[in-house]
Write a protein that holds these residues in place. Structure first.
Motif, PDB file in Angstrom:
ATOM      1  N   GLY A  61       0.826  -1.198   0.000  1.00 49.03           N
ATOM      2  CA  GLY A  61       0.000   0.000   0.000  1.00 49.03           C
ATOM      3  C   GLY A  61       0.858   1.244   0.000  1.00 49.03           C
ATOM      4  N   VAL A  62       0.495   2.245  -0.829  1.00 48.82           N
ATOM      5  CA  VAL A  62       1.263   3.492  -0.914  1.00 48.82           C
ATOM      6  C   VAL A  62       0.307   4.674  -1.022  1.00 48.82           C
ATOM      7  CG1 VAL A  62       3.262   2.395  -2.017  1.00 48.82           C
ATOM      8  CG2 VAL A  62       1.460   3.398  -3.446  1.00 48.82           C
ATOM      9  N   HIS A  63       0.794   5.848  -0.701  1.00 49.73           N
ATOM     10  CA  HIS A  63       0.033   7.090  -0.838  1.00 49.73           C
ATOM     11  C   HIS A  63      -0.215   7.363  -2.316  1.00 49.73           C
ATOM     12  CE1 HIS A  63      -1.034  11.334  -0.452  1.00 49.73           C
ATOM     13  NE2 HIS A  63      -1.074  11.195   0.857  1.00 49.73           N
ATOM     14  N   PHE A  89      -6.402   4.095   1.940  1.00 51.55           N
ATOM     15  CA  PHE A  89      -6.265   4.091   3.399  1.00 51.55           C
ATOM     16  C   PHE A  89      -5.798   5.450   3.926  1.00 51.55           C
ATOM     17  CE2 PHE A  89      -2.443   2.486   1.392  1.00 51.55           C
ATOM     18  CZ  PHE A  89      -1.459   3.312   1.927  1.00 51.55           C
ATOM     19  N   VAL A  90      -5.640   6.411   3.018  1.00 45.95           N
ATOM     20  CA  VAL A  90      -5.225   7.756   3.405  1.00 45.95           C
ATOM     21  C   VAL A  90      -5.826   8.739   2.402  1.00 45.95           C
ATOM     22  CG1 VAL A  90      -3.085   7.756   2.064  1.00 45.95           C
ATOM     23  CG2 VAL A  90      -3.226   9.148   4.130  1.00 45.95           C
ATOM     24  N   MET A  97      -3.384  11.616   7.278  1.00 46.93           N
ATOM     25  CA  MET A  97      -4.182  10.992   8.329  1.00 46.93           C
ATOM     26  C   MET A  97      -4.664   9.620   7.854  1.00 46.93           C
ATOM     27  SD  MET A  97      -5.511  11.000  11.317  1.00 46.93           S
ATOM     28  CE  MET A  97      -5.390  12.699  11.888  1.00 46.93           C
ATOM     29  N   PRO A  98      -4.270   8.543   8.543  1.00 47.26           N
ATOM     30  CA  PRO A  98      -4.606   7.207   8.056  1.00 47.26           C
ATOM     31  C   PRO A  98      -6.016   6.761   8.427  1.00 47.26           C
ATOM     32  CG  PRO A  98      -3.343   7.036  10.081  1.00 47.26           C
ATOM     33  CD  PRO A  98      -3.426   8.521   9.750  1.00 47.26           C
TER      34      PRO A  98
END
Length: 350
Positions: A61-63, A89-90, A97-98
């Motif tokens: 998972g990545v931004h 997830f963000v 903020m997760p």
């Protein structure tokens, strides 16, 4: 009794061999098993992680901003699987903020999170029982700590040594050449430009490399990233302006042709440049930062900073990614088209 002794020995041997790493909050994180699943919330971290590991296999998972830096670019072609990883997830933009439930669903062995943007984005993850490694974004020493943390987790200390040696050797060359500067030029970096004006102040990595090459940051009166008015920018009247690599379709023309900024020295002299984008955006700290230092030095004081940047990119990419960068790759990385009309660009980096 003998079986008991053997069991105790195995137990202590397991503890002794457990992997430990100290993050940038000074927290010790212990792993009983090898790290196989990693979520990264800080946006430059995945590219650093991949360059150390030589693959993207462990990322789950990545931004979203990580993917926008890769899509259609060098690293996206090298590791296309990252473009399909979850990012929900963000939040979007510079939101870190997760969504803790979203992170938990990815079953990570380790989560990277910013350690200097407030406990409110960090503590919910640790409170959920996740292994969280804090990384900070301020100066070069922080970046080398990223390399230490990631290489320890991955068991790739040899690669880390090469990366750090390259950074140190390049920095010493840059410092030697910067010492020749007598009259400093002011260099202003815009982290945001289109909808609101946000600049990099004291203590940012942008401030660090502006000073490293011998320049001065007119925005250093305040700390961190902060918003400013057009009138403040005009009052600063920077010699050189750096446009961020985060906002889509942002180019030097946005500043040069701006109804207010067109009167400033940087606009008149066309000393406005879009930050390159290679394995990651060259704006923040990352695995390619020595290239940023050379690039900025060549633009700011070409009489002192003279480097064969294209050759340096090819050499460093061989070390970082174990792959060859083509001339077409270099044109894309250096944004030769976008920066074509900026002063000295075509001749400096052709």
């Amino acid at each position: 009794m003998r079986i008991l002794l053997i069991t105790i020995c195995i137990f202590w041997a397991t503890l002794a061999s457990a992997l430990e790493v100290v993050d940038q909050k000074g927290r010790t994180i212990q792993f009983e098993n090898p790290v196989e699943r990693v979520v990264s919330i800080p946006i430059p971290a995945p590219s650093m992680f991949m360059s150390i590991d030589g693959s993207a296999d462990k990322l789950v998972g990545v931004h979203q901003l990580t993917k926008t830096a890769m899509k259609g670019r060098f690293l996206g072609r090298l590791f296309p699987e990252v473009l399909q990883l979850p990012s929900d997830f963000v939040g979007g933009g510079f939101n870190f903020m997760p969504n803790v439930e979203g992170v938990l669903a990815l079953k990570p062995d380790l989560v990277f999170q910013w350690g200097n943007y407030g406990d409110e984005i960090f503590d919910p993850l640790t409170n959920a029982g996740l292994n969280v490694a804090a990384i900070k974004i301020r100066n070069e020493q922080d970046t080398r700590e990223w390399i230490r943390i990631m290489s320890t987790v991955l068991g790739k200390e040899d690669k880390a040594l090469k990366m750090v040696n390259w950074r140190e050797q390049t920095m010493q060359i840059i410092k030697t050449n910067s010492a020749k500067v007598q009259k400093k030029k002011s260099v202003l970096y815009f982290r945001l430009f289109k909808n609101n004006l946000q600049v990099a102040g004291k203590g940012t990595y942008n401030d660090f490399y502006i000073n490293l090459v011998g320049g001065e940051n007119p925005a250093a009166g305040n700390k961190g990233f902060y918003n400013v008015t057009p009138e403040q920018v005009v009052a600063w009247n920077p010699d050189i302006v750096l446009m961020n690599g985060f906002e889509p379709k942002l180019s030097p023309k946005n500043y040069i042709e701006h109804p207010v900024f067109s009167v400033t020295d940087a606009a008149v002299n066309k000393t406005v440049y879009s930050m390159p984008l290679g394995g990651y955006r060259w704006d923040p700290p990352n695995q390619e930062s020595p290239l940023t230092w050379m690039w900025l030095g060549m633009l700011t004081y070409p009489e002192f900073h003279k480097y064969p940047l294209r050759d340096e990119i090819k050499r460093s990419y061989k070390m970082l990614y174990e792959t060859e960068a083509s001339d077409q790759d270099l044109n894309e990385i250096l944004k030769m088209k976008i920066n074509a009309s900026s002063k000295g660009y075509a001749t400096s980096f052709r």
